[in-house]
Design a protein around this motif. Sequence first.
Motif, PDB file in Angstrom:
ATOM      1  N   ASN A 131       5.935  33.803 -24.341  1.00 39.05           N
ATOM      2  CA  ASN A 131       6.060  33.536 -25.699  1.00 39.05           C
ATOM      3  C   ASN A 131       4.876  34.381 -26.439  1.00 39.05           C
ATOM      4  OD1 ASN A 131       5.744  31.952 -28.347  1.00 39.05           O
ATOM      5  ND2 ASN A 131       6.999  30.452 -27.180  1.00 39.05           N
ATOM      6  N   SER A 132       4.186  33.737 -27.296  1.00 39.00           N
ATOM      7  CA  SER A 132       3.250  34.351 -28.057  1.00 39.00           C
ATOM      8  C   SER A 132       2.393  33.561 -28.661  1.00 39.00           C
ATOM      9  CB  SER A 132       3.901  35.098 -29.436  1.00 39.00           C
ATOM     10  OG  SER A 132       3.329  35.674 -30.234  1.00 39.00           O
ATOM     11  N   GLY A 133       1.102  33.982 -29.383  1.00 37.30           N
ATOM     12  CA  GLY A 133       0.271  33.054 -30.057  1.00 37.30           C
ATOM     13  C   GLY A 133       1.153  32.627 -31.389  1.00 37.30           C
ATOM     14  N   ALA A 134       2.119  33.338 -31.868  1.00 38.08           N
ATOM     15  CA  ALA A 134       2.753  33.061 -32.960  1.00 38.08           C
ATOM     16  C   ALA A 134       3.624  31.932 -32.597  1.00 38.08           C
ATOM     17  CB  ALA A 134       3.586  34.179 -33.372  1.00 38.08           C
ATOM     18  N   GLY A 135       3.926  31.495 -31.208  1.00 38.48           N
ATOM     19  CA  GLY A 135       4.531  30.382 -30.774  1.00 38.48           C
ATOM     20  C   GLY A 135       3.825  29.147 -31.180  1.00 38.48           C
ATOM     21  N   LEU A 136       2.706  29.043 -31.575  1.00 41.32           N
ATOM     22  CA  LEU A 136       1.840  27.958 -31.706  1.00 41.32           C
ATOM     23  C   LEU A 136       1.393  27.758 -32.981  1.00 41.32           C
ATOM     24  CD1 LEU A 136      -0.375  28.399 -28.594  1.00 41.32           C
ATOM     25  CD2 LEU A 136       1.521  26.750 -28.914  1.00 41.32           C
ATOM     26  N   LYS A 149       9.627  31.842 -31.873  1.00 38.00           N
ATOM     27  CA  LYS A 149       8.763  31.508 -30.865  1.00 38.00           C
ATOM     28  C   LYS A 149       8.545  30.404 -30.544  1.00 38.00           C
ATOM     29  CE  LYS A 149       8.266  35.730 -28.793  1.00 38.00           C
ATOM     30  NZ  LYS A 149       8.509  35.855 -27.520  1.00 38.00           N
ATOM     31  N   HIS A 150       8.332  29.520 -31.832  1.00 33.50           N
ATOM     32  CA  HIS A 150       8.195  28.139 -31.918  1.00 33.50           C
ATOM     33  C   HIS A 150       9.445  27.463 -31.466  1.00 33.50           C
ATOM     34  CE1 HIS A 150       4.680  28.369 -34.574  1.00 33.50           C
ATOM     35  NE2 HIS A 150       4.696  27.113 -34.834  1.00 33.50           N
ATOM     36  N   GLY A 151      10.702  27.734 -31.558  1.00 32.44           N
ATOM     37  CA  GLY A 151      11.768  27.553 -31.014  1.00 32.44           C
ATOM     38  C   GLY A 151      11.476  27.727 -29.307  1.00 32.44           C
ATOM     39  N   LEU A 152      11.221  28.862 -28.841  1.00 35.65           N
ATOM     40  CA  LEU A 152      11.107  29.180 -27.580  1.00 35.65           C
ATOM     41  C   LEU A 152      10.255  28.127 -26.751  1.00 35.65           C
ATOM     42  CD1 LEU A 152      12.219  31.238 -25.384  1.00 35.65           C
ATOM     43  CD2 LEU A 152       9.958  32.494 -25.748  1.00 35.65           C
ATOM     44  N   LYS A 153       9.187  27.769 -27.611  1.00 36.72           N
ATOM     45  CA  LYS A 153       8.300  26.616 -26.911  1.00 36.72           C
ATOM     46  C   LYS A 153       9.250  25.415 -26.839  1.00 36.72           C
ATOM     47  CE  LYS A 153       4.106  23.820 -27.698  1.00 36.72           C
ATOM     48  NZ  LYS A 153       4.783  22.527 -27.436  1.00 36.72           N
ATOM     49  N   ALA A 154      10.088  24.954 -27.763  1.00 39.30           N
ATOM     50  CA  ALA A 154      10.550  23.692 -27.823  1.00 39.30           C
ATOM     51  C   ALA A 154      11.595  24.094 -26.674  1.00 39.30           C
ATOM     52  CB  ALA A 154      11.394  23.507 -29.086  1.00 39.30           C
TER      53      ALA A 154
END
Length: 231
Positions: A131-136, A149-154
């Motif tokens: 992912n990335s820090g941008a996912g948080l 990337k938020h979606g990838l975390k989900a």
Amino acid sequence: MSAVHVVTGAGSGIGQAVAQRLAARGDRLVLVARDAGRADDLAAAFPGATAIIADLGDPTGFAAAVDGAGLPERVDSVIHAAGVVDLGKVADLPVDAWTSQLTVNLVAPAELTRLLLPRVRAARGQVLFVNSGAGLNAHPEWSAYAASKHGLKALADALRGEEAPNGVRVTTVYPGRTATPMQAKVHAQEGAAYDPAAWIDVESVATAVVTALDLPRDAVISDLTVRPGPR
């Protein structure tokens, strides 16, 4: 029997470093390539690797690509390391900047995971998302990339709960800024000078990924954040 790993993004950056680590220890690689020419390049870089020829920008073709790749019945891990980035203010980003990043960074990993899950279940294996820090956290001008990337975390969080009964582990690694070709592109988009030495070495992220893969089966690293160390 050698472990089998499907890897996206093996042509450069984190994906390349991870693939090199796995190949060096004798594991079997299945590398996703966008076209036949790219598959030839990867075959030269990773002798003995198998290719899935699939354009991450068009996930509708994945099913046929996977069916035609002659994959083994068991896959020990799927490592999603490919990604694209296109910065810009919400007021300025065109629709294709949104659709391309959401497709490559989110829809493609979801579809590839879906297609490979029977093989991962058979191995009681692992799905790992780079992912990335941008996912948080989302910062100005990072809206589309961060949304993907938020979606990838989900996706990872939901998958982890769904597949735990099948013995499948799911890990997300959140690297901070890492010295990769993508980071050079980001700096160019930001209009900033790029000094690779200022950021995380790609080998450090590869170490984090391989550590998560090699963790004994009684545990799982669900989320791992990697940040630049003090200079």
